[in-house]
Every structure is written in structure tokens, then in C-alpha cells.
Design an enzyme around this catalytic site. Structure first.
Site, PDB file in Angstrom:
ATOM      1  N   TYR A   1      -3.697  -2.201 -10.276  1.00  0.00           N
ATOM      2  CA  TYR A   1      -3.564  -1.995  -8.825  1.00  0.00           C
ATOM      3  C   TYR A   1      -2.656  -3.058  -8.197  1.00  0.00           C
ATOM      4  CZ  TYR A   1      -4.827  -2.358  -3.904  1.00  0.00           C
ATOM      5  OH  TYR A   1      -4.768  -2.480  -2.530  1.00  0.00           O
ATOM      6  N   TYR A  29      -3.729   3.052   7.958  1.00  0.00           N
ATOM      7  CA  TYR A  29      -4.985   2.305   8.057  1.00  0.00           C
ATOM      8  C   TYR A  29      -5.842   2.864   9.191  1.00  0.00           C
ATOM      9  CZ  TYR A  29      -1.973  -0.986   5.519  1.00  0.00           C
ATOM     10  OH  TYR A  29      -1.118  -1.556   4.645  1.00  0.00           O
ATOM     11  N   LYS A  50       0.319   3.430  -2.949  1.00  0.00           N
ATOM     12  CA  LYS A  50      -0.928   4.195  -3.146  1.00  0.00           C
ATOM     13  C   LYS A  50      -0.672   5.704  -3.183  1.00  0.00           C
ATOM     14  CE  LYS A  50      -4.152   0.760  -1.376  1.00  0.00           C
ATOM     15  NZ  LYS A  50      -4.263  -0.193  -0.319  1.00  0.00           N
ATOM     16  N   SER A  74       0.792  -1.240   0.000  1.00  0.00           N
ATOM     17  CA  SER A  74       0.000   0.000   0.000  1.00  0.00           C
ATOM     18  C   SER A  74       0.819   1.282   0.000  1.00  0.00           C
ATOM     19  CB  SER A  74      -0.932   0.006   1.194  1.00  0.00           C
ATOM     20  OG  SER A  74      -1.966  -0.894   0.929  1.00  0.00           O
ATOM     21  N   VAL A 103       1.065  -3.891   3.866  1.00  0.00           N
ATOM     22  CA  VAL A 103       0.989  -5.181   4.572  1.00  0.00           C
ATOM     23  C   VAL A 103       2.247  -6.047   4.453  1.00  0.00           C
ATOM     24  CG1 VAL A 103      -1.523  -5.466   4.630  1.00  0.00           C
ATOM     25  CG2 VAL A 103      -0.233  -6.260   2.649  1.00  0.00           C
TER      26      VAL A 103
HETATM   27  O1  DON Z   1      -5.032  -4.936  -1.659  1.00  0.00           O
HETATM   28  C1  DON Z   1      -4.282  -5.737  -1.134  1.00  0.00           C
HETATM   29  O2  DON Z   1      -4.707  -6.722  -0.575  1.00  0.00           O
HETATM   30  C2  DON Z   1      -2.787  -5.535  -1.104  1.00  0.00           C
HETATM   31  N1  DON Z   1      -2.169  -5.811  -2.297  1.00  0.00           N
HETATM   32  C3  DON Z   1      -2.443  -4.186  -0.573  1.00  0.00           C
HETATM   33  C4  DON Z   1      -2.468  -4.371   0.827  1.00  0.00           C
HETATM   34  C5  DON Z   1      -1.969  -3.301   1.693  1.00  0.00           C
HETATM   35  O3  DON Z   1      -0.805  -3.066   1.852  1.00  0.00           O
HETATM   36  C6  DON Z   1      -3.040  -2.705   2.520  1.00  0.00           C
HETATM   37  N2  DON Z   1      -3.700  -1.648   1.902  1.00  0.00           N
HETATM   38  N3  DON Z   1      -4.097  -0.619   2.261  1.00  0.00           N
END
Ligand code: DON
Length: 306
Positions: free
Chosen positions: A185, A234, A62, A59, A252
Site C-alpha cells: 500500500y 475524502y 487507490k 491516494s 495528500v
Molecule cells: O495512508 C497514507 O497516509 C498516505 N500514504 C495516503 C494518504 C492519502 O493521500 C489520503 N488517503 N486517502
């Protein structure tokens, strides 16, 4: 340096309180005890732990894709598609997609980030991904690659993201088709970096992109920093702003960038970019060691920016 080493050591001992993300099988193999920190100022840098380890941005990307899309379309146009309000919900939550006129709340949660992926410049999926990797390459001064193993692993466990994408499409908040937005994405989440790269990205924000090849208007950089402060960690963003007080973004994979606009950390002075990697994450999705390190660092070096 002794003080800093101490903060690092104490934070590294906290990894047992977290777990590596298992919902993406390719992330589950990461070493839960790993913890690395890189900090850079204009003149110097400090590295703690094993800083060569590669991992995926998740993330953290983003913020970058938001900047690329907004630079291209302009703030007004982007605001038709995605808001800049925090939610307090988990990153892949679907519940609010039927409120706020169905508009995703912000580009730091998956719904907003998938909308942004569909708005990236370029005709094809390849061009859209390239627009972001190119911008990153200009920040980092080196080529970046996508970790295909992580990408395919994500792609095959993307039920929530696919569901979110269909709702976005039904409500007119996707500018491409579902499959393209989703794949762009997920590929962006799978860009491979190390912790020194993260520090460079953070330093880009700390200096408002000054002297960087990666051009972005100051208004867009300011929104990106505001989004990090209000929505970057988050549903822990409020507490992080209250107790650490730095714009930051986590992923994550256990990655975090944190921005010090003006500060002094040992021999580093002025704007400082901090990159952290600790794949043991808490329930919300933030690196346990990373949060502990930044909390102590901000307190002891008086970095709180508000
Ligand atoms: O969308 C997902 O599950 C991951 N590829 C991105 C996750 C992540 O780091 C949390 N997102 N805000």
C-alpha cells in the site's frame, strides 16, 4: 484562454489557505505555493503553471489498485472484501471498522485500500506492486518509479495504517500478512508522477479506457468512476459532487484527477482528463487551489455531469 488564465490565477492565490502535509516528513518539504494544471482531450492539451514538477500519487493510486485487483478477482469476489459505500469519515479513520460486519466501507479510504493491496495479483510483494505499476505504465506509455524517500518516510510514520491493518487481519479482511499489505500500500502511494501524467490517467477514465493498452472491463471502470464521485474527495465528496459534479480523486500530496466525460474547455472538446497539483491542502486533505480551480472551471464551462 484569458478566462482560463484568470481562473488559474485566482485559484493559485488561494494556496495560502492550505498547508503541505506534515504527517509524512518527506512531503513537508514541498513548495506550498506550487500550483499546476494539465488538461488533455483526444486532440490537444492545455498546461498551466510548472507542469514538470514530480510528486507522489498518494491516494490517487487507490483507484488504479482497485481496478487491477477487481479485474483479477472479479467484482463479486472483491465485494466480499470491501464495500462501495461512502463514509463521511477522514481517510485514515478507524471508527467504522467495527460496523458493516467489520468490512471496510470502500477502497478509497485507507482501510479499503489496504485490503485491496493484499488482494493484488502476484505471489510476492514485488509482484503485487508491479501489477499496479505495469497497469499505470500502460496508461501513461512510459516507465514509473517509486520515490523511496517518501516511501520510507511514510513507512516510519504509519502507526494508523498499521493499526488499521491489524484490525483488518483480525477480522479476515486481509489476504496477505499485515506487513506485506502495508508495504505494498505505501509503495503504491509513493509512485512518482507529474501533472501531465495525472491528466492522462483522468483521460483514461474519461474515454472508459478506449484505445488504451491498459485493459479493464467497462463494469470495473464504471465502479471506479462511481467510487470517485461518491468517495474520491475524502469527507468532502458530497459537497464536491454537489458543487463541482465531476468524478475525481485526490491525494495528500496535493494531487487531483478529475474526469470530464463530455465537455468543452477553450479549444479542448469531447472527453477531457484534468490533472492538478497544489500541495497546500485543506484540513480534509484536498488541494485548496485544486478545489477552487475545479469549482470555477465546472461553473464557467458548464461541466457538471449529473
Ligand atoms: O495512508 C497514507 O497516509 C498516505 N500514504 C495516503 C494518504 C492519502 O493521500 C489520503 N488517503 N486517502
Amino acid at each position: 484562454m484569458e478566462n482560463l488564465q484568470q481562473i488559474y490565477k485566482q485559484a493559485a492565490q488561494m494556496t495560502y489557505k492550505g498547508q503541505v502535509a506534515t504527517y509524512i516528513p518527506a512531503l513537508a518539504v514541498n513548495d506550498p505555493n506550487a500550483f499546476a494544471v494539465s488538461m488533455m482531450s483526444a486532440e490537444d492539451s492545455i498546461e498551466l503553471g510548472e507542469c514538470a514538477t514530480m510528486f507522489t500519487l498518494q491516494s490517487v493510486v487507490k483507484v488504479i489498485s482497485f481496478m487491477v485487483a477487481t479485474n483479477h478477482h472479479g467484482i463479486e469476489e472483491i465485494m466480499h472484501y470491501v464495500d462501495v459505500e461512502p463514509t463521511g469519515d477522514s481517510f485514515n479513520s478507524i471508527v467504522r471498522l467495527e460496523s458493516n460486519n467489520n468490512k471496510p466501507f470502500n477502497p478509497m479510504i485507507n482501510a479499503g485500500a489496504i485490503t485491496i493491496a493484499s488482494l493484488l495479483p502476484g505471489r510476492t510483494m514485488y509482484d503485487k506492486v508491479k501489477s499496479v505499476t505495469l497497469f499505470l505504465e500502460q496508461i501513461l506509455g512510459k516507465q514509473v518509479h517509486i520515490n523511496n524517500e517518501v516511501y520510507f518516510s511514510e513507512y516510519h510514520s504509519a502507526d494508523y495504517n498499521r493499526a488499521i491493518s491489524y484490525i483488518l487481519q483480525a477480522n479476515g479482511f486481509l489476504k496477505s500478512d499485515v506487513e506485506e499489505a502495508l508495504q505494498v500500500y505505501l509503495q503504491l502511494c509513493s509512485i512518482s508522477v507529474n501533472v501531465s501524467d495525472l491528466a492522462k490517467i483522468a483521460f483514461y477514465f474519461a474515454t472508459n479506457g478506449k484505445n488504451s493498452e491498459a485493459h479493464c472491463s467497462i463494469e470495473v471502470i464504471n465502479i471506479a468512476k462511481a467510487l470517485m464521485l461518491t468517495c474520491g474527495m475524502y469527507n468532502f465528496s458530497g459537497k464536491f459532487a454537489a458543487f463541482v459534479g465531476l468524478p475525481a480523486k485526490s491525494g495528500v500530496s496535493g494531487a487531483i484527477i478529475a474526469i470530464v466525460k463530455q465537455g468543452e474547455i477553450e479549444h479542448l472538446q469531447g472527453p477531457i482528463g484534468i490533472g492538478l497539483y497544489g500541495p497546500a491542502i485543506d484540513k480534509v486533505g484536498n488541494s485548496v487551489a485544486g478545489i477552487e480551480f475545479l469549482t470555477q472551471l465546472s461553473k464557467q464551462y458548464e461541466l457538471f455531469c449529473l
